[in-house]
Design a protein around this motif. Structure first.
Motif, PDB file in Angstrom:
ATOM      1  N   ALA A  21      30.271  11.750  35.918  1.00 47.78           N
ATOM      2  CA  ALA A  21      29.323  12.623  36.025  1.00 47.78           C
ATOM      3  C   ALA A  21      29.360  14.019  35.990  1.00 47.78           C
ATOM      4  CB  ALA A  21      27.584  11.930  36.630  1.00 47.78           C
ATOM      5  N   LYS A  22      30.520  14.286  36.862  1.00 53.20           N
ATOM      6  CA  LYS A  22      30.673  15.763  36.277  1.00 53.20           C
ATOM      7  C   LYS A  22      29.387  16.348  37.520  1.00 53.20           C
ATOM      8  CE  LYS A  22      33.511  16.213  32.642  1.00 53.20           C
ATOM      9  NZ  LYS A  22      34.349  16.886  31.833  1.00 53.20           N
ATOM     10  N   THR A  23      29.327  15.289  38.385  1.00 58.34           N
ATOM     11  CA  THR A  23      27.987  16.108  39.588  1.00 58.34           C
ATOM     12  C   THR A  23      28.849  15.661  40.928  1.00 58.34           C
ATOM     13  OG1 THR A  23      27.133  14.217  40.119  1.00 58.34           O
ATOM     14  CG2 THR A  23      26.293  15.713  38.212  1.00 58.34           C
ATOM     15  N   VAL A  24      27.941  16.767  42.425  1.00 57.72           N
ATOM     16  CA  VAL A  24      28.438  16.684  43.545  1.00 57.72           C
ATOM     17  C   VAL A  24      26.912  16.525  43.845  1.00 57.72           C
ATOM     18  CG1 VAL A  24      30.744  17.630  43.479  1.00 57.72           C
ATOM     19  CG2 VAL A  24      28.482  18.752  44.171  1.00 57.72           C
ATOM     20  N   THR A  25      27.404  15.503  45.281  1.00 54.14           N
ATOM     21  CA  THR A  25      26.139  15.772  45.545  1.00 54.14           C
ATOM     22  C   THR A  25      26.698  16.257  47.417  1.00 54.14           C
ATOM     23  OG1 THR A  25      24.951  13.534  44.034  1.00 54.14           O
ATOM     24  CG2 THR A  25      23.847  13.708  46.357  1.00 54.14           C
ATOM     25  N   VAL A  26      25.305  16.437  48.110  1.00 54.98           N
ATOM     26  CA  VAL A  26      25.632  16.894  48.777  1.00 54.98           C
ATOM     27  C   VAL A  26      23.485  16.699  49.572  1.00 54.98           C
ATOM     28  CG1 VAL A  26      27.321  18.957  48.702  1.00 54.98           C
ATOM     29  CG2 VAL A  26      24.668  19.621  48.736  1.00 54.98           C
ATOM     30  N   LYS A  27      24.092  16.966  51.638  1.00 52.41           N
ATOM     31  CA  LYS A  27      22.397  17.522  52.190  1.00 52.41           C
ATOM     32  C   LYS A  27      22.335  18.440  52.271  1.00 52.41           C
ATOM     33  CE  LYS A  27      20.137  14.696  55.644  1.00 52.41           C
ATOM     34  NZ  LYS A  27      19.765  13.750  56.764  1.00 52.41           N
ATOM     35  N   ILE A  28      21.845  19.436  52.045  1.00 53.31           N
ATOM     36  CA  ILE A  28      21.012  20.584  52.355  1.00 53.31           C
ATOM     37  C   ILE A  28      20.580  20.997  54.092  1.00 53.31           C
ATOM     38  CG2 ILE A  28      19.867  23.105  51.846  1.00 53.31           C
ATOM     39  CD1 ILE A  28      21.689  22.258  49.703  1.00 53.31           C
TER      40      ILE A  28
ATOM     41  N   LYS B   2      21.076  30.995  51.015  1.00 55.38           N
ATOM     42  CA  LYS B   2      20.751  32.987  51.544  1.00 55.38           C
ATOM     43  C   LYS B   2      21.297  33.425  49.884  1.00 55.38           C
ATOM     44  CE  LYS B   2      23.144  32.776  56.127  1.00 55.38           C
ATOM     45  NZ  LYS B   2      24.563  33.612  56.493  1.00 55.38           N
ATOM     46  N   GLY B   3      20.447  34.343  49.027  1.00 50.03           N
ATOM     47  CA  GLY B   3      20.464  34.120  48.002  1.00 50.03           C
ATOM     48  C   GLY B   3      18.900  33.703  47.111  1.00 50.03           C
ATOM     49  N   PRO B   4      19.462  34.996  45.531  1.00 52.74           N
ATOM     50  CA  PRO B   4      17.496  34.960  45.202  1.00 52.74           C
ATOM     51  C   PRO B   4      17.327  33.112  44.856  1.00 52.74           C
ATOM     52  CG  PRO B   4      20.064  35.019  43.356  1.00 52.74           C
ATOM     53  CD  PRO B   4      20.286  34.745  45.065  1.00 52.74           C
ATOM     54  N   ASN B   5      17.777  32.182  44.701  1.00 52.33           N
ATOM     55  CA  ASN B   5      17.112  30.671  44.834  1.00 52.33           C
ATOM     56  C   ASN B   5      17.104  30.182  46.016  1.00 52.33           C
ATOM     57  OD1 ASN B   5      17.111  31.396  41.616  1.00 52.33           O
ATOM     58  ND2 ASN B   5      19.029  31.956  41.892  1.00 52.33           N
ATOM     59  N   SER B   6      17.125  30.657  47.075  1.00 56.86           N
ATOM     60  CA  SER B   6      16.604  30.248  48.020  1.00 56.86           C
ATOM     61  C   SER B   6      15.652  29.415  48.101  1.00 56.86           C
ATOM     62  CB  SER B   6      17.035  31.215  49.459  1.00 56.86           C
ATOM     63  OG  SER B   6      16.309  31.549  49.429  1.00 56.86           O
ATOM     64  N   LYS B   7      14.750  29.686  47.663  1.00 54.80           N
ATOM     65  CA  LYS B   7      13.279  28.494  47.910  1.00 54.80           C
ATOM     66  C   LYS B   7      13.882  26.993  47.263  1.00 54.80           C
ATOM     67  CE  LYS B   7      10.594  31.917  49.392  1.00 54.80           C
ATOM     68  NZ  LYS B   7       9.639  32.950  49.321  1.00 54.80           N
ATOM     69  N   LEU B   8      14.623  26.908  46.262  1.00 55.13           N
ATOM     70  CA  LEU B   8      14.403  25.759  45.688  1.00 55.13           C
ATOM     71  C   LEU B   8      15.183  24.732  45.782  1.00 55.13           C
ATOM     72  CD1 LEU B   8      16.042  27.419  42.097  1.00 55.13           C
ATOM     73  CD2 LEU B   8      13.354  26.882  42.665  1.00 55.13           C
ATOM     74  N   LEU B   9      15.602  24.993  46.591  1.00 57.88           N
ATOM     75  CA  LEU B   9      16.315  23.793  47.591  1.00 57.88           C
ATOM     76  C   LEU B   9      15.948  23.859  48.910  1.00 57.88           C
ATOM     77  CD1 LEU B   9      19.917  24.045  46.310  1.00 57.88           C
ATOM     78  CD2 LEU B   9      18.303  22.686  45.933  1.00 57.88           C
ATOM     79  N   LYS B  10      15.005  22.515  49.405  1.00 56.50           N
ATOM     80  CA  LYS B  10      14.707  22.187  51.270  1.00 56.50           C
ATOM     81  C   LYS B  10      15.476  21.952  52.167  1.00 56.50           C
ATOM     82  CE  LYS B  10      10.697  22.854  49.035  1.00 56.50           C
ATOM     83  NZ  LYS B  10      10.270  24.557  49.476  1.00 56.50           N
ATOM     84  N   THR B  11      15.698  21.898  53.287  1.00 54.19           N
ATOM     85  CA  THR B  11      16.676  21.552  54.221  1.00 54.19           C
ATOM     86  C   THR B  11      16.543  19.950  54.559  1.00 54.19           C
ATOM     87  OG1 THR B  11      15.221  22.260  56.032  1.00 54.19           O
ATOM     88  CG2 THR B  11      17.448  23.770  54.966  1.00 54.19           C
ATOM     89  N   LYS B  12      17.422  19.189  54.103  1.00 53.81           N
ATOM     90  CA  LYS B  12      17.833  17.966  55.251  1.00 53.81           C
ATOM     91  C   LYS B  12      17.028  17.610  53.690  1.00 53.81           C
ATOM     92  CE  LYS B  12      17.965  19.215  59.533  1.00 53.81           C
ATOM     93  NZ  LYS B  12      19.319  19.110  59.864  1.00 53.81           N
TER      94      LYS B  12
END
Length: 148
Positions: free
Chosen positions: A53-60, A65-75
């Motif tokens: 799929a050419k993707t990586v999955t991570v847990k934030i 830090k940066g202009p789109n920081s609000k797009l991803l939630k921790t945990k």
């Protein structure tokens, strides 16, 4: 009166070449456009790389830090599109403690710094420009020996 035709021919050739170069740069892939925008950095825990799929999955793990920081939630898990091979200008670059590596070299549970932008090709998705895996103190000692 000097013959100006050779000079005019050179100027026209230069202008033609410049217009082709401009057209080429303008047609560069959207990934190159994404390279121009400022990336956001998150610390995350590596979950998986899906080569098909050419993707990586991570847990934030930490707020970005940066202009789109609000797009991803921790945990929360996040999936990023990647380009595992190709030109350094378009692919996702990967390092482990600063040494060039491949996506498949990163193991589950590893702490990574992921630098990303909204994917210009797919609305609502993300593109990982760069992924830096960080070795733990124990891994550093095992690999390089204990510093004394």
């Amino acid at each position: 009166m000097p013959n100006r035709m050779p000079r005019i021919s050179k100027i026209l050739a230069t202008l033609t070449l410049a217009s082709f170069a401009f057209a080429f740069v303008a047609s560069i892939s959207p990934v190159a456009e994404a390279k121009k925008s400022k990336s956001t950095q998150n610390e995350a825990e590596w979950i998986a790389y899906d080569a098909a799929a050419k993707t990586v999955t991570v847990k934030i793990m930490k707020k970005g830090k940066g202009p789109n920081s609000k797009l991803l939630k921790t945990k929360k898990e996040a999936t990023f599109n990647v380009i595992p091979e190709g030109s350094v200008l378009t692919r996702t670059t990967v390092t482990i403690n600063g040494i060039k590596s491949e996506l498949q070299d990163i193991t589950e549970g590893k702490t990574v710094l992921i630098y990303w932008v909204p994917d210009p090709n797919k609305d609502g998705e993300f593109f990982a420009r760069k992924i830096d895996a960080i070795l733990s103190e124990e891994e550093m000692d095992e690999k390089y020996g204990k510093g004394e």
